[in-house]
Design an enzyme around this catalytic site. Structure first.
Site, PDB file in Angstrom:
ATOM      1  N   TYR A  64      -2.933  -0.460  10.645  1.00 12.51           N
ATOM      2  CA  TYR A  64      -2.602  -1.367   9.235  1.00 12.51           C
ATOM      3  C   TYR A  64      -1.062  -0.395   8.155  1.00 12.51           C
ATOM      4  CZ  TYR A  64      -4.409  -1.097   4.192  1.00 12.51           C
ATOM      5  OH  TYR A  64      -4.566  -1.488   2.986  1.00 12.51           O
ATOM      6  N   SER A  86       1.300  -1.490  -0.678  1.00 13.70           N
ATOM      7  CA  SER A  86      -0.091   0.293  -0.026  1.00 13.70           C
ATOM      8  C   SER A  86       0.336   1.308   0.090  1.00 13.70           C
ATOM      9  CB  SER A  86      -1.355   0.149   1.466  1.00 13.70           C
ATOM     10  OG  SER A  86      -1.861   1.594   1.310  1.00 13.70           O
TER      11      SER A  86
END
Length: 293
Positions: free
Chosen positions: A200, A187
């Site tokens: 995360y 990501s």
């Protein structure tokens, strides 16, 4: 003549998303607007003919787009997902079967080590082997501050995003022949972390290190390992993150001025899975709407 060109700023939904919220893991039918997974646009060219893929989080979002694209490129597909996502998984399976490929639905919880081991065994049994492993499943929640992270949910993020990655790779690698490909979903958060997604983001940075280290280890065995790093992508994970007030601005800060759709990532996974990327390993491929890693 420019009528054959597509303006990327207007190719997909560019207006603010309406406020909405779901409980994790989030389901596709409840989203407004509906994501585009390439159901009506992706055209295959047999680049993955005869391949056998296991895709975690393959029921919806990026995973569904990858499953559809892989199938239309000639691969059989096994899909891992949570039991609560059964309806989404069945819809993905319908598209894989529509492409004339075999699909295996494998519900369960990736946080459980034995389930990860069983996933590899069941995929090999159902598809006759495994040569594409897409480690895509993830969990995230909005965090008000470091002092507000519940230990049980922190554990869920770590086990879903990281432990399962190791469990699955450990079980799969001995079964994967030379020419196989492993693709993680990292990501932009692994490079430009948000304080409200701190745990995360930690896992996505770790996946970058995992990808590069595993690529070095497995290169001599003829197994390539790469990663796709999405930016803001409209998937069920987003309304299930717990930030309804942020949705009107979701993706608006990218150079292309909008969030991406799952369909816009499918080609990146196909490239990394195919022989077109035979000299590509250890790469982190950004699909971020122009945001730099």
């Amino acid at each position: 003549m420019t009528d054959h060109l597509t303006d990327p700023t207007t190719k997909h939904h560019a207006e603010p998303f309406p406020r909405q919220e779901q409980q994790p893991p989030g389901l596709t039918p409840a989203m407004s607007p509906q994501p585009d997974h390439g159901e009506h646009s992706y055209r295959g060219h047999e680049r993955l003919a005869g391949r056998r893929a296991l895709i975690t989080g393959g029921d919806s979002g990026i995973g569904r787009a990858v499953a559809i694209a892989f199938a239309r490129e000639g691969a059989d597909v096994a899909i891992s997902y949570l039991p609560a996502e059964q309806s989404d998984a069945e819809e993905t399976a319908r598209w894989v079967e529509d492409a004339g490929r075999r699909v295996e639905l494998l519900p369960g919880d990736l946080r459980e080590e034995q389930h990860c081991t069983d996933l590899v065994d069941r995929t090999c049994d159902a598809l006759g082997g495994l040569d594409l492993l897409v480690l895509n499943a993830a969990h995230q929640r909005d965090r008000g501050g470091i002092d507000e992270i519940p230990s049980d949910d922190f554990d869920a993020v770590m086990r879903t995003n990281l432990y399962a990655t190791v469990f699955l790779a450990r079980a799969a690698v001995p079964r994967m022949p030379a020419g196989s490909s492993i693709i993680t979903t990292s990501s932009i958060q692994g490079f430009d972390p948000s304080s409200r997604l701190v745990d995360y983001a930690m896992t996505k940075a770790a996946l970058v290190a995992f990808t590069r280290a595993l690529a070095e280890e497995l290169g001599p065995r003829g197994i390539r390992v790469n990663s796709v790093a999405p930016g803001p992508i409209w998937t069920p994970l987003i309304p299930a993150t717990g930030w309804p007030d942020k949705l009107p601005k979701f993706g608006q800060d990218t150079p292309l001025g909008r969030a991406g759709q799952p369909a816009e990532l499918a080609g990146a996974y196909v490239y990394l899975a195919s022989d077109d990327a035979s000299y590509t390993s250890g790469a982190i491929l950004p699909v971020t709407g122009g945001k730099p890693l």
